[in-house]
Scaffold this motif. Structure first.
Motif, PDB file in Angstrom:
ATOM      1  N   VAL A  57     -13.616   8.477   4.515  1.00 26.11           N
ATOM      2  CA  VAL A  57     -11.908   8.632   4.988  1.00 26.11           C
ATOM      3  C   VAL A  57     -11.702   9.656   5.869  1.00 26.11           C
ATOM      4  N   ASP A  58     -11.202   8.839   7.000  1.00 24.73           N
ATOM      5  CA  ASP A  58     -10.857  10.052   8.171  1.00 24.73           C
ATOM      6  C   ASP A  58      -9.921   9.072   9.239  1.00 24.73           C
ATOM      7  N   GLN A  59     -10.116   9.508  10.376  1.00 22.63           N
ATOM      8  CA  GLN A  59      -8.899   8.862  11.111  1.00 22.63           C
ATOM      9  C   GLN A  59      -9.593   7.993  12.128  1.00 22.63           C
ATOM     10  N   ARG A  60     -10.945   7.621  12.066  1.00 23.64           N
ATOM     11  CA  ARG A  60     -11.628   6.788  12.729  1.00 23.64           C
ATOM     12  C   ARG A  60     -11.849   5.541  12.151  1.00 23.64           C
ATOM     13  N   TYR A  61     -11.399   4.237  12.603  1.00 21.14           N
ATOM     14  CA  TYR A  61     -11.612   2.817  12.054  1.00 21.14           C
ATOM     15  C   TYR A  61     -13.029   2.589  12.532  1.00 21.14           C
ATOM     16  N   THR A  62     -13.970   2.570  11.666  1.00 20.25           N
ATOM     17  CA  THR A  62     -15.464   2.286  12.057  1.00 20.25           C
ATOM     18  C   THR A  62     -16.024   0.771  11.675  1.00 20.25           C
ATOM     19  N   THR A  63     -17.193   0.515  11.861  1.00 22.78           N
ATOM     20  CA  THR A  63     -17.696  -0.780  11.599  1.00 22.78           C
ATOM     21  C   THR A  63     -17.710  -0.645   9.990  1.00 22.78           C
ATOM     22  N   GLU A  64     -17.982   0.369   9.525  1.00 27.93           N
ATOM     23  CA  GLU A  64     -18.036   0.482   7.910  1.00 27.93           C
ATOM     24  C   GLU A  64     -16.699   0.335   7.328  1.00 27.93           C
ATOM     25  N   THR A  65     -15.611   0.874   7.985  1.00 25.65           N
ATOM     26  CA  THR A  65     -14.250   0.406   7.468  1.00 25.65           C
ATOM     27  C   THR A  65     -14.044  -0.994   7.696  1.00 25.65           C
ATOM     28  N   ALA A  66     -14.522  -1.551   8.630  1.00 25.20           N
ATOM     29  CA  ALA A  66     -14.315  -3.263   8.954  1.00 25.20           C
ATOM     30  C   ALA A  66     -14.912  -4.082   7.963  1.00 25.20           C
ATOM     31  N   ALA A  67     -16.221  -3.324   7.509  1.00 19.63           N
ATOM     32  CA  ALA A  67     -16.747  -4.244   6.392  1.00 19.63           C
ATOM     33  C   ALA A  67     -16.130  -3.916   5.136  1.00 19.63           C
ATOM     34  N   ALA A  68     -15.553  -2.935   4.789  1.00 20.17           N
ATOM     35  CA  ALA A  68     -14.734  -2.908   3.529  1.00 20.17           C
ATOM     36  C   ALA A  68     -13.583  -3.728   3.783  1.00 20.17           C
ATOM     37  N   VAL A  69     -12.736  -3.670   5.035  1.00 19.59           N
ATOM     38  CA  VAL A  69     -11.550  -4.495   4.997  1.00 19.59           C
ATOM     39  C   VAL A  69     -11.963  -6.056   4.772  1.00 19.59           C
ATOM     40  N   LYS A  70     -13.185  -6.533   5.249  1.00 17.23           N
ATOM     41  CA  LYS A  70     -13.540  -7.901   5.087  1.00 17.23           C
ATOM     42  C   LYS A  70     -13.686  -8.189   3.503  1.00 17.23           C
TER      43      LYS A  70
ATOM     44  N   LEU B 277       0.811  -1.193   0.098  1.00 12.48           N
ATOM     45  CA  LEU B 277       0.110   0.066   0.097  1.00 12.48           C
ATOM     46  C   LEU B 277       0.955   1.245  -0.037  1.00 12.48           C
ATOM     47  N   TYR B 278       0.301   2.375  -0.237  1.00  7.08           N
ATOM     48  CA  TYR B 278       1.063   3.500  -0.373  1.00  7.08           C
ATOM     49  C   TYR B 278       1.019   4.333   0.484  1.00  7.08           C
ATOM     50  N   GLY B 279       2.029   4.934   1.148  1.00 11.94           N
ATOM     51  CA  GLY B 279       2.243   5.757   2.452  1.00 11.94           C
ATOM     52  C   GLY B 279       3.357   5.975   3.084  1.00 11.94           C
ATOM     53  N   ASP B 280       3.528   6.936   3.824  1.00  8.61           N
ATOM     54  CA  ASP B 280       4.866   7.333   4.482  1.00  8.61           C
ATOM     55  C   ASP B 280       4.815   6.692   5.724  1.00  8.61           C
ATOM     56  N   LEU B 281       3.725   6.648   6.531  1.00  5.79           N
ATOM     57  CA  LEU B 281       3.707   5.840   7.896  1.00  5.79           C
ATOM     58  C   LEU B 281       3.718   4.471   8.131  1.00  5.79           C
ATOM     59  N   PRO B 282       4.596   3.890   8.267  1.00  4.65           N
ATOM     60  CA  PRO B 282       4.638   2.501   8.564  1.00  4.65           C
ATOM     61  C   PRO B 282       3.747   1.830   9.290  1.00  4.65           C
ATOM     62  N   MET B 283       3.518   0.525   9.068  1.00  2.00           N
ATOM     63  CA  MET B 283       2.383  -0.173   9.842  1.00  2.00           C
ATOM     64  C   MET B 283       3.012  -0.546  11.288  1.00  2.00           C
ATOM     65  N   TYR B 284       2.525   0.087  12.379  1.00  2.00           N
ATOM     66  CA  TYR B 284       3.198   0.023  13.402  1.00  2.00           C
ATOM     67  C   TYR B 284       2.154  -0.733  14.671  1.00  2.00           C
ATOM     68  N   ARG B 285       0.982  -0.848  14.339  1.00  2.00           N
ATOM     69  CA  ARG B 285      -0.060  -1.567  15.033  1.00  2.00           C
ATOM     70  C   ARG B 285      -1.298  -2.092  14.493  1.00  2.00           C
ATOM     71  N   GLN B 286      -1.881  -3.064  15.124  1.00  7.63           N
ATOM     72  CA  GLN B 286      -3.078  -3.663  14.521  1.00  7.63           C
ATOM     73  C   GLN B 286      -4.376  -2.718  14.463  1.00  7.63           C
ATOM     74  N   LEU B 287      -4.957  -2.593  13.374  1.00 10.15           N
ATOM     75  CA  LEU B 287      -6.235  -1.827  13.246  1.00 10.15           C
ATOM     76  C   LEU B 287      -7.381  -2.500  13.363  1.00 10.15           C
ATOM     77  N   VAL B 288      -8.201  -1.965  14.445  1.00 15.12           N
ATOM     78  CA  VAL B 288      -9.421  -2.732  14.724  1.00 15.12           C
ATOM     79  C   VAL B 288     -10.442  -1.532  14.770  1.00 15.12           C
ATOM     80  N   PRO B 289     -11.783  -1.966  14.945  1.00 15.09           N
ATOM     81  CA  PRO B 289     -12.691  -0.932  15.136  1.00 15.09           C
ATOM     82  C   PRO B 289     -12.667  -0.130  16.335  1.00 15.09           C
ATOM     83  N   ASP B 290     -12.765   1.317  16.224  1.00 17.74           N
ATOM     84  CA  ASP B 290     -12.585   2.211  17.212  1.00 17.74           C
ATOM     85  C   ASP B 290     -11.120   2.694  17.179  1.00 17.74           C
TER      86      ASP B 290
END
Length: 360
Positions: free
Chosen positions: A143-156, A107-120
């Motif tokens: 597209v914002d800074q909050r990992y919502t249930t909608e984000t989780a559905a897109a991730v699935k 994926l594209y970005g400057d911030l490394p993946m440093y933690r698990q991303l989960v709802p909330d």
């Protein structure tokens, strides 16, 4: 003996040498000057005074390549089961490797993946992930800074398409963030080895020129400046200065054996990077030596003559022999910029279109 032969004792020699931006002019002297030379016994060899833009250029050595190599660090556990080959291009959403047959995705970005991303989860890393999901065509979330249930559905949905378990969460080992698409430079590990650690090296996908330029010679290297790139074979290619390093370096080695005691002939340099828009023009070239031609000085709308037209009276200064039909006369001139075998001239009694005598 003609009047000109009697006046000029020998031939007038003019030479222009351009080395590292330094111009040297050697012109033979006359014993005296005169207002008129008279009628030559044979037709004169002449050149025209032209009004033009005079540009003095210089060259530096560079290397055309895909740029410096960078490592790909994997956090995946298990065994490497697949790696791309050197020369492959990997874009957003594609696998950089497989560990236990599970893809680890670029994926594209400057911030490394440093933690698990989960709802909330809240943070810039969430926005970076959502930006990539949106670019890959997944929607239904903001597209914002909050990992919502909608984000989780897109991730699935994304995980299903990848063939990964549909957890709705993203672990640190699942993705690798890099600035953009990458070209695989080399495999560091091999399939069958542990998946954790450095497994690949990468470069950018576009060719560029890097040059080590002495720090005192970098005044031309301004970001956005237009230059020419000259491969050893092929046509000249336009380039743009994209970056000028700020950290000076000194070449490694013992220096010049002939340097004075306590001194060194080595120079500190800065790295200048030149990008090339026309990638097709450098197709097939990699790690190739090139020359970078840049402008040292430019004078617009000036009168110029061939350097060989300059005369140097013994009294000093310079003159031109203006040819008008079957007669000629000497005119004192001031010189300016020397470039490409021509010289800027100014003074009373000269203008564009006039003819000046040059050596046969």
């Amino acid at each position: 003996m003609t009047m000109r032969t009697g006046l000029v004792i020998g031939a007038v020699v003019a030479a222009l040498a351009l080395t590292a931006g330094v111009v040297t002019v050697q012109i033979a002297q006359r014993p005296s000057s005169a207002a008129a030379v008279g009628s030559p016994s044979a037709p004169a060899v002449t050149a025209e005074i032209t009004r033009t833009t005079l540009v003095q250029t210089a060259f530096v050595d560079g290397t055309l390549s895909y740029g410096p190599t960078q490592p790909v660090e994997s956090k995946a556990a298990g065994t490497l089961t697949w790696l791309p080959t050197a020369g492959d291009t990997v874009e957003r959403g594609r696998a950089l490797l497989r560990a236990d047959e599970q893809p680890v995705v670029l994926l594209y970005g400057d911030l490394p993946m440093y933690r698990q991303l989960v709802p909330d989860t809240v943070g810039n890393d969430v926005k970076q992930l959502e930006t990539n999901l949106r670019a890959l065509g997944y929607t239904g979330f903001t597209v914002d800074q909050r990992y919502t249930t909608e984000t989780a559905a897109a991730v699935k949905r994304w995980q299903k398409d990848l063939g990964r378990p549909e957890t709705g969460t993203v672990d640190t080992a699942d993705v690798i963030y890099l600035p953009g698409p990458v070209r695989i430079a080399s495999r560091v590990a091999r399939p069958g080895a542990a998946a954790t650690g450095q497994v690949l090296t990468w470069t950018g996908t576009t060719k560029m020129v890097t040059a080590q330029v002495p720090t005192q010679d970098t005044t031309w290297a301004v970001k956005g400046a237009i230059v020419d790139v000259l491969p050893s074979a092929g046509v000249t290619v336009p380039g743009v200065v994209a970056d000028v390093g700020t950290q000076a370096s000194t070449p490694s080695g013992d220096g010049d054996a002939n340097a004075p005691a306590g001194g060194s002939a080595q120079q500190t340099t800065l790295t200048v990077t030149v990008t090339i828009a026309d990638q097709a023009a450098v197709k097939g070239l990699d790690q190739a030596p090139v020359k970078v031609r840049h402008v040292l000085e430019q004078r617009e709308n000036v009168l110029t003559v061939p350097v060989t037209a300059l005369l140097a009276p013994i009294e000093g200064g310079y003159a031109l022999e203006i040819v008008d039909g079957d007669r000629s006369r000497l005119v004192s001139v001031r010189t300016g910029l020397f470039a490409d075998g021509r010289v800027e001239v100014s003074g009373a009694g000269i203008g564009a279109g006039m003819k000046v005598k040059v050596p046969a």
